[in-house]
Design a protein around this motif. Structure first.
Motif, PDB file in Angstrom:
ATOM      1  N   ALA A 180       0.837  -1.208   0.000  1.00 48.32           N
ATOM      2  CA  ALA A 180       0.000   0.000   0.000  1.00 48.32           C
ATOM      3  C   ALA A 180       0.871   1.256   0.000  1.00 48.32           C
ATOM      4  O   ALA A 180       0.610   2.216  -0.740  1.00 48.32           O
ATOM      5  N   GLY A 181       1.917   1.244   0.834  1.00 48.62           N
ATOM      6  CA  GLY A 181       2.830   2.388   0.870  1.00 48.62           C
ATOM      7  C   GLY A 181       3.564   2.560  -0.449  1.00 48.62           C
ATOM      8  O   GLY A 181       3.779   3.689  -0.919  1.00 48.62           O
ATOM      9  N   PHE A 182       3.935   1.451  -1.050  1.00 49.50           N
ATOM     10  CA  PHE A 182       4.620   1.448  -2.339  1.00 49.50           C
ATOM     11  C   PHE A 182       3.753   2.103  -3.411  1.00 49.50           C
ATOM     12  O   PHE A 182       4.200   2.981  -4.158  1.00 49.50           O
ATOM     13  N   ALA A 183       2.495   1.688  -3.475  1.00 46.06           N
ATOM     14  CA  ALA A 183       1.575   2.230  -4.483  1.00 46.06           C
ATOM     15  C   ALA A 183       1.343   3.723  -4.265  1.00 46.06           C
ATOM     16  O   ALA A 183       1.344   4.515  -5.216  1.00 46.06           O
ATOM     17  N   TRP A 184       1.155   4.129  -2.999  1.00 38.42           N
ATOM     18  CA  TRP A 184       0.912   5.552  -2.706  1.00 38.42           C
ATOM     19  C   TRP A 184       2.126   6.391  -3.084  1.00 38.42           C
ATOM     20  O   TRP A 184       2.000   7.463  -3.696  1.00 38.42           O
ATOM     21  N   THR A 185       3.301   5.925  -2.704  1.00 39.62           N
ATOM     22  CA  THR A 185       4.526   6.682  -2.993  1.00 39.62           C
ATOM     23  C   THR A 185       4.735   6.844  -4.486  1.00 39.62           C
ATOM     24  O   THR A 185       5.056   7.928  -4.983  1.00 39.62           O
ATOM     25  N   TRP A 236       2.183   0.235 -14.382  1.00 43.20           N
ATOM     26  CA  TRP A 236       3.399   0.308 -15.189  1.00 43.20           C
ATOM     27  C   TRP A 236       4.408   1.266 -14.548  1.00 43.20           C
ATOM     28  O   TRP A 236       5.590   0.954 -14.427  1.00 43.20           O
ATOM     29  N   MET A 237       3.923   2.430 -14.123  1.00 42.79           N
ATOM     30  CA  MET A 237       4.817   3.408 -13.493  1.00 42.79           C
ATOM     31  C   MET A 237       5.396   2.851 -12.192  1.00 42.79           C
ATOM     32  O   MET A 237       6.580   3.017 -11.900  1.00 42.79           O
ATOM     33  N   GLN A 238       4.543   2.174 -11.408  1.00 44.44           N
ATOM     34  CA  GLN A 238       4.992   1.635 -10.122  1.00 44.44           C
ATOM     35  C   GLN A 238       6.103   0.616 -10.297  1.00 44.44           C
ATOM     36  O   GLN A 238       7.092   0.629  -9.568  1.00 44.44           O
ATOM     37  N   TRP A 239       5.952  -0.278 -11.248  1.00 46.34           N
ATOM     38  CA  TRP A 239       6.871  -1.404 -11.368  1.00 46.34           C
ATOM     39  C   TRP A 239       8.023  -1.155 -12.321  1.00 46.34           C
ATOM     40  O   TRP A 239       8.943  -1.968 -12.398  1.00 46.34           O
ATOM     41  N   TRP A 240       7.991  -0.029 -13.025  1.00 48.55           N
ATOM     42  CA  TRP A 240       9.091   0.250 -13.937  1.00 48.55           C
ATOM     43  C   TRP A 240       9.771   1.574 -13.590  1.00 48.55           C
ATOM     44  O   TRP A 240      10.623   1.618 -12.728  1.00 48.55           O
ATOM     45  N   THR A 241       9.384   2.655 -14.235  1.00 45.81           N
ATOM     46  CA  THR A 241      10.149   3.899 -14.094  1.00 45.81           C
ATOM     47  C   THR A 241      10.297   4.368 -12.646  1.00 45.81           C
ATOM     48  O   THR A 241      11.422   4.599 -12.174  1.00 45.81           O
ATOM     49  N   VAL A 242       9.206   4.491 -11.917  1.00 47.65           N
ATOM     50  CA  VAL A 242       9.292   5.006 -10.548  1.00 47.65           C
ATOM     51  C   VAL A 242      10.039   4.028  -9.648  1.00 47.65           C
ATOM     52  O   VAL A 242      10.843   4.430  -8.799  1.00 47.65           O
ATOM     53  N   PHE A 243       9.806   2.744  -9.835  1.00 43.90           N
ATOM     54  CA  PHE A 243      10.497   1.742  -9.021  1.00 43.90           C
ATOM     55  C   PHE A 243      12.012   1.852  -9.189  1.00 43.90           C
ATOM     56  O   PHE A 243      12.765   1.914  -8.217  1.00 43.90           O
ATOM     57  N   PHE A 244      12.458   1.900 -10.439  1.00 46.66           N
ATOM     58  CA  PHE A 244      13.897   1.976 -10.690  1.00 46.66           C
ATOM     59  C   PHE A 244      14.488   3.295 -10.199  1.00 46.66           C
ATOM     60  O   PHE A 244      15.545   3.321  -9.565  1.00 46.66           O
ATOM     61  N   PHE A 245      13.799   4.400 -10.477  1.00 45.45           N
ATOM     62  CA  PHE A 245      14.322   5.695 -10.053  1.00 45.45           C
ATOM     63  C   PHE A 245      14.422   5.767  -8.526  1.00 45.45           C
ATOM     64  O   PHE A 245      15.387   6.304  -7.976  1.00 45.45           O
ATOM     65  N   ALA A 246      13.417   5.228  -7.836  1.00 44.36           N
ATOM     66  CA  ALA A 246      13.454   5.220  -6.372  1.00 44.36           C
ATOM     67  C   ALA A 246      14.584   4.324  -5.866  1.00 44.36           C
ATOM     68  O   ALA A 246      15.247   4.639  -4.860  1.00 44.36           O
ATOM     69  N   TRP A 247      14.820   3.212  -6.547  1.00 44.65           N
ATOM     70  CA  TRP A 247      15.904   2.298  -6.184  1.00 44.65           C
ATOM     71  C   TRP A 247      17.252   3.020  -6.246  1.00 44.65           C
ATOM     72  O   TRP A 247      18.068   2.945  -5.332  1.00 44.65           O
ATOM     73  N   PHE A 248      17.465   3.762  -7.334  1.00 46.26           N
ATOM     74  CA  PHE A 248      18.736   4.466  -7.494  1.00 46.26           C
ATOM     75  C   PHE A 248      18.873   5.591  -6.475  1.00 46.26           C
ATOM     76  O   PHE A 248      19.969   5.844  -5.968  1.00 46.26           O
ATOM     77  N   ILE A 249      17.776   6.273  -6.173  1.00 41.83           N
ATOM     78  CA  ILE A 249      17.810   7.320  -5.146  1.00 41.83           C
ATOM     79  C   ILE A 249      18.230   6.717  -3.808  1.00 41.83           C
ATOM     80  O   ILE A 249      19.060   7.269  -3.083  1.00 41.83           O
ATOM     81  N   GLY A 250      17.657   5.557  -3.478  1.00 36.88           N
ATOM     82  CA  GLY A 250      17.999   4.887  -2.223  1.00 36.88           C
ATOM     83  C   GLY A 250      19.482   4.569  -2.112  1.00 36.88           C
ATOM     84  O   GLY A 250      20.077   4.662  -1.033  1.00 36.88           O
ATOM     85  N   TYR A 251      20.096   4.198  -3.235  1.00 42.22           N
ATOM     86  CA  TYR A 251      21.525   3.896  -3.252  1.00 42.22           C
ATOM     87  C   TYR A 251      22.393   5.155  -3.245  1.00 42.22           C
ATOM     88  O   TYR A 251      23.587   5.106  -2.920  1.00 42.22           O
ATOM     89  N   GLY A 252      21.809   6.305  -3.632  1.00 48.71           N
ATOM     90  CA  GLY A 252      22.559   7.514  -3.916  1.00 48.71           C
ATOM     91  C   GLY A 252      23.637   7.916  -2.919  1.00 48.71           C
ATOM     92  O   GLY A 252      24.812   8.039  -3.273  1.00 48.71           O
ATOM     93  N   PRO A 253      23.292   8.143  -1.628  1.00 45.34           N
ATOM     94  CA  PRO A 253      24.314   8.649  -0.691  1.00 45.34           C
ATOM     95  C   PRO A 253      25.496   7.701  -0.495  1.00 45.34           C
ATOM     96  O   PRO A 253      26.649   8.133  -0.490  1.00 45.34           O
ATOM     97  N   LEU A 254      25.232   6.394  -0.346  1.00 39.77           N
ATOM     98  CA  LEU A 254      26.335   5.480  -0.093  1.00 39.77           C
ATOM     99  C   LEU A 254      27.166   5.233  -1.348  1.00 39.77           C
ATOM    100  O   LEU A 254      28.388   5.041  -1.270  1.00 39.77           O
TER     101      LEU A 254
END
Length: 529
Positions: A52-57, A325-343
């Motif tokens: 649910a949080g994933f879909a909302w975000t 489509w947005m949840q499982w592709w573009t937004v998912f990947f972009f959020a993944w890379f953001i999460g990795y960003g600082p480290l």
């Protein structure tokens, strides 16, 4: 004017923090234990809440994530072409690591998080399911360029730029010039000042970034176990049950923990260099003995479509594309890379001492993405060719998101058949190992605040991520997917840590140039002219 090597020694942490900031350690380990405990208690509850949080975000903040990546890339390019980009990281006259080793570490560390896992299957998926930005008929020759272009969008310039361009400049300046710790909280110092550098608040900032990386790394580790297990079963008849997956996890952890413990100059760079040689050998075989003309034409068309449809794909929203489509592709990947960003930025800043700002940004945000598009074309483009000619049919597997099936199927269809499939399994394993070792090292750096963290802490984090993957796999591969959805939630606070670098990145580059006398020299030359 000749530059002298004026490198300062690495900043040393107080002895009481050698084993890590207690706040970071408590919150990060606490997250692992809580996630596992709740999953053991009620898997469906955890999956439902995170889903649910994933879909909302994805629906609410997807456009924000997209804009953050776009601005990071273009501002980063602006810094790279500015005179200030001649400043050197760490005030070293010569690079600490040779160019080939440096580029190898960058490629292996950043691509390995999932790029190898998706390289064969994602282009084929977009070929059999037309992306929203395009109107071509799925499964036809006209759909090839759009399929590759969409994959390039997810793993190209924007993805790489957020992993180590502006943020790496800020951290390099803060650490090597000002003696501040190599921690995510340092990215917020220009905005919040001393209050973020000490105490609980700074620890919470660092812990959130560590948790994002743990979630992002455990996923590939777990998926690798299922992928290799499936591959060994298909190729050699080995059982693909939990026992086999556990053996694979233990072997993988042994490799990347050893690499992380021996450090950047030994294990990490040796593993990365070996993998680059193996990747180049596989790429050469595919290109020379595979569908060469098709791959050449597909890459040319794919790059052309990527550049011409760049903004259409990068700014696609839930209003113009299906939510799923947005949840499982573009937004998912972009959020993944953001999460990795600082480290990732910490790691890039650490291995780039002696490089110019220009070299660092162009290597991460331009050269590495181009290499990634070539790799996706060789594997994914070959998959499209075999799908188009009827040699394989991945429609059902990819509609069910079975990317392990896609990778092995494409690998077996390539020149060399079983031998090529085995080589790609080895390559994928080592790619994931290079993510495991670099992230174990980076998490240990965050805990200590300096670039020589305790070997025990490096080993602890490597083992902890493997254990978490093993426990979640025991509950079923679906729980690994739930953890990956959690990445999108962690991207919310992590994006706020990255946000200031949009203006502090250029400022840090200018400050480094001034401190090295570059701006003064340019002014004198202008007066003389």
């Amino acid at each position: 004017m000749t530059q002298h090597n004026i490198a300062t020694p690495a900043v040393s942490a107080p002895r009481e923090h050698r084993l890590g900031d207690p706040v970071v350690l408590t919150l990060s380990v606490g997250f692992i234990l809580l996630f596992v405990a709740l999953s053991l208690y009620d898997v469906d509850m955890v999956a439902g809440a995170i889903g649910a949080g994933f879909a909302w975000t994805a629906r609410t903040l997807g456009s924000y994530f997209q804009l953050l990546l776009l601005l990071t890339f273009f501002i980063g390019l602006g810094v790279a072409v500015s005179p200030a980009a001649s400043a050197k990281i760490g005030n070293r006259a010569t690079p600490e690591i040779s160019t080939f080793k440096w580029l190898s570490i960058i490629m292996c560390t950043l691509l390995a998080g999932g790029g190898v896992f998706f390289a064969a299957g994602e282009p084929v998926y977009h070929f059999v399911v037309t992306p929203p930005a395009f109107s071509t008929e799925a499964g036809t020759a006209e759909a090839v360029a759009g399929a590759l272009a969409q994959s390039f969008m997810h793993w190209g310039f924007l993805a790489w730029a957020v992993l180590g361009s502006l943020t790496a400049v800020v951290l390099a300046h803060a650490h090597y010039d000002k003696g501040q710790p190599l921690q995510p909280r340092t990215l917020l110092y220009p905005v919040l000042g001393e209050r973020v550098m000490g105490g609980t608040f700074g620890g919470v900032v660092d812990a959130l970034c560590v948790i994002a990386v743990v979630a992002g790394t455990v996923g590939p580790i777990g998926f690798l176990a299922t992928q290799v297990s499936f591959g060994l079963h298909e190729l050699f008849g080995v059982s693909e049950g939990y026992g086999t997956q556990l053996v694979i996890l233990v072997a993988l952890a042994a490799v990347y923990v050893t690499s992380a413990v021996t450090g950047i100059h030994r294990g990490i760079q040796l593993l990365s260099r070996f993998n680059v040689f193996l990747a180049l050998a596989i790429a050469a075989v595919i290109f020379l003995f595979g569908p060469t003309l098709f791959l050449t034409n597909a890459y040319t068309q794919g790059i052309g479509e990527y550049l011409t449809s760049f903004f259409a794909m990068a700014t696609m929203t839930a209003e113009t594309a299906p939510d799923w489509w947005m949840q499982w592709w573009t937004v998912f990947f972009f959020a993944w890379f953001i999460g990795y960003g600082p480290l990732m930025a910490i790691f890039v800043a650490r291995i780039s001492r002696g490089r110019t700002i220009r070299q660092m940004i162009l290597a991460v945000a331009v050269m590495a993405p181009i290499a990634t598009t070539v790799w996706f074309t060789l594997l994914g483009g070959s998959g499209i060719h075999y799908q188009l000619t009827g040699a394989i049919d991945l429609t059902e597997a990819l509609n069910n998101f079975q990317f392990d099936v896609a990778t092995l199927t494409v690998a077996q269809a390539l020149p060399g058949g079983t031998l090529m499939a085995l080589a790609i399994l080895v390559l994928t394993t080592i790619f994931v190992a290079t993510t495991g070792d670099s992230m174990s090292y980076a998490i240990a750096v965050v805990g200590s605040g300096h670039d020589r963290p305790s070997t025990l802490v490096r080993a602890f984090w490597g083992i902890a991520m493997a254990l978490m993957a093993g426990i979640l796999l025991y509950m079923g591969a679906g729980q690994i997917s739930v953890l990956q959805q959690f990445i999108v939630l962690t991207a919310i606070p992590v994006s706020l840590v990255l946000l200031p670098s949009l203006w502090t990145g250029p400022q840090a580059a200018l400050a480094m140039a001034r401190s090295q006398g570059l701006s003064t020299r340019r002014n004198l030359e202008q007066k003389h002219d």
